[in-house]
Scaffold this active site. Structure first.
Site, mmCIF file in Angstrom:
data_model
loop_
_atom_site.group_PDB
_atom_site.id
_atom_site.type_symbol
_atom_site.label_atom_id
_atom_site.label_comp_id
_atom_site.label_asym_id
_atom_site.label_seq_id
_atom_site.Cartn_x
_atom_site.Cartn_y
_atom_site.Cartn_z
ATOM 1 N N LEU A 2 11.799 -27.355 -78.302
ATOM 2 C CA LEU A 2 12.241 -28.364 -79.448
ATOM 3 C C LEU A 2 13.083 -29.392 -79.118
ATOM 4 O O LEU A 2 13.763 -28.917 -78.027
ATOM 5 C CB LEU A 2 12.628 -27.289 -80.651
ATOM 6 N N PRO A 3 12.904 -30.829 -80.281
ATOM 7 C CA PRO A 3 13.976 -31.948 -79.445
ATOM 8 C C PRO A 3 15.021 -31.413 -79.230
ATOM 9 O O PRO A 3 15.613 -32.514 -78.725
ATOM 10 C CB PRO A 3 13.476 -32.420 -80.595
ATOM 11 N N LYS A 32 21.021 -27.551 -66.756
ATOM 12 C CA LYS A 32 20.096 -27.787 -66.979
ATOM 13 C C LYS A 32 21.107 -29.830 -67.733
ATOM 14 O O LYS A 32 20.521 -30.729 -66.431
ATOM 15 C CB LYS A 32 19.332 -27.931 -68.615
ATOM 16 N N THR A 74 16.181 -28.247 -74.010
ATOM 17 C CA THR A 74 17.683 -28.507 -73.301
ATOM 18 C C THR A 74 18.789 -28.763 -74.536
ATOM 19 O O THR A 74 18.837 -29.575 -75.525
ATOM 20 C CB THR A 74 17.937 -30.750 -72.115
#
Length: 186
Positions: A64-65, A170, A95
């Protein structure tokens, strides 16, 4: 294994394709049904909601965004945690904020779910070719159990530590990448 996949965008769709190629049963969901058409033709099933995906899956993966979308899809009304069965797992490769993943992990663990934050690096080509690097945070025994699934999407699957550590790694990776970009521009 019965896998659910939510989010069939530029990164999610090729990861879902690789999971299906690895002969897992796949149920998919996205806000745009058209994005899943190729997967449905290849044998995946469609679900109308994250809750429905979770009810049909041993492991749910979402791509997902950002943190707001992740929280809504996982914790919201009709979300993943509303449908997941005790002992099942949720993996988040987006992220994300480490605090968001710690929160989701705490809620999931209290409900009897296995939760891993597993953000990825390698871009669209890495997603397509299943050569992503996957930075995994969460309980080490969950990581060991779910590593074969993560290897369907990534060549380098690395355990980073407890919940949120995958997300921290990340973010550090992204900072280093942008520093190198700026240095190259200089």
């Amino acid at each position: 294994m019965k896998i659910g996949f939510i989010g069939l965008g530029n990164m999610g769709k090729p990861m879902a394709e690789n999971i299906l190629k690895a002969k897992h049963e796949l149920t998919v969901c996205d806000v745009c049904r058209d994005r899943g058409q190729d997967l449905l033709e290849a044998g995946a099933r469609w679900a109308e909601s994250p809750q429905e995906v979770a009810g049909q899956s041993e492991v749910v993966v979402s791509s997902l965004p950002g943190p707001r979308e992740v929280e809504a899809v996982v914790l919201g009304h009709g979300g993943v945690f509303a449908g997941l069965n005790s002992g099942s797992a949720y993996i988040e490769p987006s992220t994300n904020k480490p605090a968001t993943m710690r929160k989701i992990t705490a809620i999931g663990t209290a409900k009897g779910f296995r939760v891993l934050d597993a953000p990825i690096s390698g871009g669209v080509f890495g997603a397509r070719d299943a050569t992503l690097t996957v930075f995994v945070g969460g309980a080490e025994d969950y990581f060991a159990r779910l590593r074969p699934l993560l290897q369907c999407i990534g060549k380098n699957v690395v355990y980073m530590g407890p919940a949120g550590c995958g997300s921290v790694t990340k973010l550090v990776n992204n900072v280093m990448m942008f520093i190198n970009f700026v240095g190259g521009c200089e």
